[in-house]
Design an enzyme around this catalytic site. Structure first.
Site, PDB file in Angstrom:
ATOM      1  N   ASP A 182      87.742 -55.133  42.660  1.00 47.21           N
ATOM      2  CA  ASP A 182      87.394 -53.875  43.323  1.00 47.21           C
ATOM      3  C   ASP A 182      86.922 -54.131  44.750  1.00 47.21           C
ATOM      4  O   ASP A 182      87.216 -53.364  45.669  1.00 47.21           O
ATOM      5  CB  ASP A 182      86.299 -53.136  42.548  1.00 47.21           C
ATOM      6  CG  ASP A 182      86.849 -52.355  41.374  1.00 47.21           C
ATOM      7  OD1 ASP A 182      88.086 -52.222  41.271  1.00 47.21           O
ATOM      8  OD2 ASP A 182      86.042 -51.878  40.555  1.00 47.21           O
TER       9      ASP A 182
ATOM     10  N   GLY B 242      89.652 -49.625  32.242  1.00 47.53           N
ATOM     11  CA  GLY B 242      88.569 -49.396  31.293  1.00 47.53           C
ATOM     12  C   GLY B 242      89.048 -48.684  30.039  1.00 47.53           C
ATOM     13  O   GLY B 242      88.655 -49.037  28.921  1.00 47.53           O
TER      14      GLY B 242
ATOM     15  N   THR C  97      85.846 -56.956  27.578  1.00 48.48           N
ATOM     16  CA  THR C  97      85.205 -58.271  27.523  1.00 48.48           C
ATOM     17  C   THR C  97      84.330 -58.458  28.751  1.00 48.48           C
ATOM     18  O   THR C  97      84.472 -57.744  29.755  1.00 48.48           O
ATOM     19  CB  THR C  97      86.260 -59.391  27.479  1.00 48.48           C
ATOM     20  OG1 THR C  97      87.023 -59.367  28.707  1.00 48.48           O
ATOM     21  CG2 THR C  97      87.203 -59.206  26.292  1.00 48.48           C
TER      22      THR C  97
ATOM     23  N   THR D 217      94.128 -54.254  35.918  1.00 51.61           N
ATOM     24  CA  THR D 217      93.194 -54.541  37.000  1.00 51.61           C
ATOM     25  C   THR D 217      93.869 -55.304  38.130  1.00 51.61           C
ATOM     26  O   THR D 217      93.717 -54.959  39.313  1.00 51.61           O
ATOM     27  CB  THR D 217      92.004 -55.365  36.472  1.00 51.61           C
ATOM     28  OG1 THR D 217      91.310 -54.610  35.474  1.00 51.61           O
ATOM     29  CG2 THR D 217      91.034 -55.707  37.593  1.00 51.61           C
TER      30      THR D 217
END
Length: 225
Positions: free
Chosen positions: A90, A69, A79, A31
């Site tokens: 994002d 994901g 989590t 991420t």
């Protein structure tokens, strides 16, 4: 619209996610790397004006970012903090990509003025609609988060995040190949219109959900006990 393709897309990228797990990358690391990379490349694209190559690299980064994901499912199952981090970053990535578009149009307009020409109308419209698109992007996400905070739901709409990113990247790529800023300006206008429609759709969806679950009057058709 593109959300319907998510299951099919996840099946394609699943082997890549497995490879990331093998080398020790966590979902949160994916991420962060994806968001940082998208931010840097998005702004650099606007400064350099290399729209096609910027769109190409950004597409690869968006695909990479979508792996978090799948990596989470293959490791700890995901989590609450991971979901929070993904959603937060994002927003940063979305802002950076549109900021790159704004910087691009701003520099093109300045170039026209320095050359002794009038303001570049295409650049001005492109900047204005891109700024407006940033607002619709953030409001769209806020509506969903605010609705969920009161137990309602509002995640539909004609243009989700994947749709918005696709529109931006396609516009950048076409403009980069044709060297015509009009294409990028047109996609910003489309993005602004679809973003407005999505906001209205989500507000309506949230209202229906809230009235059905939270503000529903008590039932009076039951027999007294």
């Amino acid at each position: 619209m593109l959300e319907k393709l998510r299951p099919w897309f996840k099946r394609i990228i699943n082997p890549i996610a497995k490879g990331m797990v093998k080398i020790g990358l966590t979902a949160n690391a994916v991420t962060v790397i994806g968001a940082v990379g998208t931010t840097i490349v998005g702004i650099a694209t606007g400064i350099t004006g290399w729209l096609f190559w910027g769109a190409l690299v950004l597409t690869l980064l968006v695909i990479f970012d979508s792996l978090d994901g799948s990596v989470a499912q293959l490791t700890n199952g995901g989590t609450h903090f991971g979901a929070f981090l993904d959603s937060t970053l994002d927003r940063v990535a979305d802002w950076a990509v549109l900021l790159g578009v704004i910087i691009y149009f701003f520099m093109r307009n300045n170039a026209a003025l320095l050359a002794g020409q009038r303001h570049d109308v295409t650049a001005l419209i492109g900047m204005g609609t891109a700024i407006y698109a940033i607002m619709t992007s953030f409001v769209t996400s806020y509506i969903r988060a605010r609705a969920e905070s009161v137990g309602a739901e509002a995640k539909g709409g004609i243009a989700t995040r994947s749709d918005r990113l696709t529109i931006i990247l396609v516009g950048m790529a076409i403009s980069g190949l044709t060297h015509q800023d009009l294409w990028l300006m047109a996609t910003m206008c489309i993005l602004a219109v679809l973003g407005t429609i999505t906001i209205l759709q989500r507000i309506h969806e949230a209202r229906v959900s809230i009235e059905a679950t939270l503000d529903a009057p008590p039932r009076t058709d039951r027999w007294p006990i």
